[in-house]
Enzyme design. Sequence first.
Site, PDB file in Angstrom:
ATOM      1  N   SER A  44      60.216   8.572  -3.775  1.00 32.56           N
ATOM      2  CA  SER A  44      59.913  10.000  -3.711  1.00 32.56           C
ATOM      3  C   SER A  44      59.945  10.664  -2.366  1.00 32.56           C
ATOM      4  O   SER A  44      59.957  12.101  -2.286  1.00 32.56           O
ATOM      5  CB  SER A  44      58.400   9.970  -4.316  1.00 32.56           C
ATOM      6  OG  SER A  44      57.609   9.415  -3.356  1.00 32.56           O
TER       7      SER A  44
ATOM      8  N   LYS B 280      56.085  13.606   5.597  1.00 34.89           N
ATOM      9  CA  LYS B 280      56.129  13.967   3.924  1.00 34.89           C
ATOM     10  C   LYS B 280      54.864  14.889   3.509  1.00 34.89           C
ATOM     11  O   LYS B 280      53.969  14.780   4.081  1.00 34.89           O
ATOM     12  CB  LYS B 280      55.978  12.833   3.190  1.00 34.89           C
ATOM     13  CG  LYS B 280      56.251  12.602   1.703  1.00 34.89           C
ATOM     14  CD  LYS B 280      56.334  11.405   1.081  1.00 34.89           C
ATOM     15  CE  LYS B 280      56.441  11.329  -0.446  1.00 34.89           C
ATOM     16  NZ  LYS B 280      56.332   9.850  -0.971  1.00 34.89           N
TER      17      LYS B 280
ATOM     18  N   SER C 206      59.056   4.247  -2.819  1.00 36.62           N
ATOM     19  CA  SER C 206      59.438   5.691  -2.399  1.00 36.62           C
ATOM     20  C   SER C 206      59.757   5.821  -0.812  1.00 36.62           C
ATOM     21  O   SER C 206      60.254   6.746  -0.437  1.00 36.62           O
ATOM     22  CB  SER C 206      58.234   6.645  -2.585  1.00 36.62           C
ATOM     23  OG  SER C 206      57.842   6.640  -3.858  1.00 36.62           O
TER      24      SER C 206
END
Lengths: 473, 489
Positions: A151, A76, A175
């Site tokens: 997210s 990420k 997330s």
Amino acid sequence: MKEYSSLKAIQQELQGGSLTCSQLVEHYLENIDKKVDLNAFLETYSNEARQQAQVVDQKIAENRAGKLAGMVIGIKDVLCYQNHPLQCSSKILDGFESQFTATAVQRLLNEDVIIIGRQNCDEFAMGSSNENSAFGVVRNATNPAHVPGGSSGGSAVAVQADMCLVSLGSDTGGSVRQPAAFCGVVGLKPSYGRISRYGLAAYASSFDCIGIFGKNIADVALVLEVMAGADEFDTTVSKKSVPEYSKALSFDRKAKVAYLKETLESEGLHPEVKQATQATLDFLKTEGHTVESVDFPLLDYILPTYYILTTAEASSNLSRYDGVRYGFRSTSAEDLQQMYTQTRTEGFGAEVKRRILLGTYVLSASYYDAYYTQAQKVRRLIKDATDKLFEQYDFIVLPTTPNTAFEIGAHNDNLVEMYLEDLFTVQANVVGVPAISIPNGRATNGLPIGLQVMAATYQEDDLLSFSQYLLES
Amino acid sequence: MPTLSDYEVVIGLEVHVQLQTQSKIFSGDANQFSTTPNTNISAITLAHPGTLPKLNRQVVAHAIKIGLACGCHINQETIFARKNYFYPDLPKGYQISQDKAPICEGGKVEFVLKDGKKAVMPLTRIHMEEDAGKSSHPDEGAYSWVDYNRAGTPLVEIVTDPVVCHPNEAAAFAYGYFKEIRKLVQYLEICDGKMEQGSLRCDANVSLMPKGSQVFGQRTEVKNLNSMRNVQRAVTLEIERQFGLLSAGEQVLRQTLNFDAQKNTITAMRSKEEMNDYRYFPDPDLAPVMISDEWLQEVKQQMPALPQQLQDKLMTDFGLSAYDAEVITEEKALYAYFAQTAKLTSHYKLIANWLMGDIKEYLNQHHLSIEALPVKPAGLAQLITLIESGKLSHTIASRELFPLMLKNPEQPAEALAQAHRLVANQDADELSEVIKGIIAQFPKEAKAYKQGKKKLKGMFMGQVMKQTGGKADPKLTTQLLDRLIAEVE
């Protein structure tokens, strides 16, 4: 090439000589290329990945490969990787390259993992749909009209769509678990302090955890055991020794399971999600496990507590993005004050600005006690109540999300609805306990449903073996 | 018309002490004063995303020491907090400091005023924090420069209670306190005390209220006073400024002020409307610091003797006066010099006299510290021994030998004295008797020579050579003759 669903399968073929890391990397690169419309990756490190694949193939041939040899991962865009860009999916970090590698990432590299690229996410990990990225929305591979969750949306989709075997995400309020549920993969958020945060761009420091996406429990367990443990660069990380999670995945006792009555009775809970959760609980009962409904009257306070404290911490954590030393700086400013305001106005997206403003507000002298102090107290109450439950029960089982993946743009006009997506996931972050989302069937529209299991702090071993048991059954 | 004496001054001081440590408070970067900008920096100091602070335990030990020296309560669970504000030299956009539960609370500092009166400053708290970088704003060009070398330097901030003073005494009180703090931190070896490099900085809070009032007046804060003298000047100036305002029926505004030492003026930096709300909250990146009983005990055992204790020792063990003891303990190095010399000679009062007289004068003239004095304790001890044994008068020692020793520090004092014939040796004694005889023989000529008839020198030299059979050293003869002729009435 076929889709590999576990490191074990890959390593068997690598050892047998029927597969090479180079072939694997090509396979994933092709997939990323083919599914570029899903927008899961911000950047691929194709040449490096190819080179690293050759290195690992050589090591395998010489019988000196690390235990993650053959694992291709994506990270990420909130995780530092030396000499690689880090943007947190934000314009404000335009042109920034990290000068060091996150402890967790380095530990994986030390075991011969191959990093294939960095993955799209909500800006600074703030969001529940991956619609807040400065680089566009990420699409759910099951139905591209739907969000992947957030997210860590890009990281979830990358595993879902076989662009890599494992992804690293971050989980501050759900997330990792929420997008894992939306995409039908496994998503683990370990206990707070289990994995070093050094090299994880901070959103809310007392909540942030690096999390893991995988296609099965064994891979997630293995990655956790490599990443976890004390780190001299993070004083909030636990010095507790790290068990070999991947070697203790059989669950052969009777569990004591609680479910929170309030969650299953929650107004916004989709009937199919409720049904799937109920079915799991019923199965456990039939198998002789203790399953009991417990009251958790504090449930309604968890989300407000979460938003007050995370925005407070975020408002401070994001102050460093000021245009002075690195990243984006507005060119239209004429003095210092303008440099700050215009850089931050132009550099941050709407959701990030909203949370910075909220956080600044709850910390301001006139409202501090009403919000920040109060929320700290409530956090303590929630923690105590949750810890108390874990004195009596091994696990708490609940849906990961109230709904399946919604359509892109569905919550544009109602942010509170969007925030409610985190209703079931934030508790683990507020308290600091480990939690996992595992696939629990699909809704009639074909979209995946997730089941969440929480365990007591540092009981990742139990959490993983129980999840393995649930998935096998 | 009210006069200044109709008011009382309330004064409170905040002293920032830069701590001497190998590395910075929250990173491994070197904690060194450097003139090359941006050399002691890293991703942590520059607040790159993903970096975290890691506490340097030495900082905690230093803070405990100053706390113990001031009799503070040590909080064994102490918390770091973030102080949020934007400025380019503050990399994270917040300063890691302490708010609630600082490491030290309470305590006091005792010191002696210039007039010899004893004074006490009560302390509110001492907390740990990181320093910011340094901004500079060149007159030319559109940019400011930022140097982050100082960012992350460990500090303790010592905060006093507000103290009520007579207007004429406030400045001297502040001066005396600041001086004592400098002395303390140097004795504790937690700070180099180099004020010109900013190692010690003082902010002064000043307000005036009518005499006998229970309510404090509006206070102002004068920032960044970097010498004891500037503290005294700034406090004096601010009292006068506020008195001027109040006398004119105007109000004192709550302001942060800047003292310009060159112009001797005070100007406003920012007013109340621009005051920051610092939004302190516990730093979630740092676990509370737990100070175990063992650790506290360990630090206690490392505590060196403090100036007040050493003053007592100088008075009781070495028989020095209170004044001498005070001056000698002013600097730790000065005391160390005394103590070393005192191991080599027991004429303690003479050591003190030399340190406070010739040596101090020399150091002042050359702006040197005692460590840089070419004459080491062994040399001073030799000098004193020469004087005490009667080989050398104090005057000769002071005028002749000491300057020679400064120029030739590697040579023993006695050898130097011999080489320059400062020591009254056997030959010289005999020769002196001869010369004295000749002077007695020729009193008129001697007087005329003294009065300036230099021609007569040849006659005297001739007589000496005659009486000694030409064995007298002409150089020594000339020296002795000059000295003895000078003594002629």
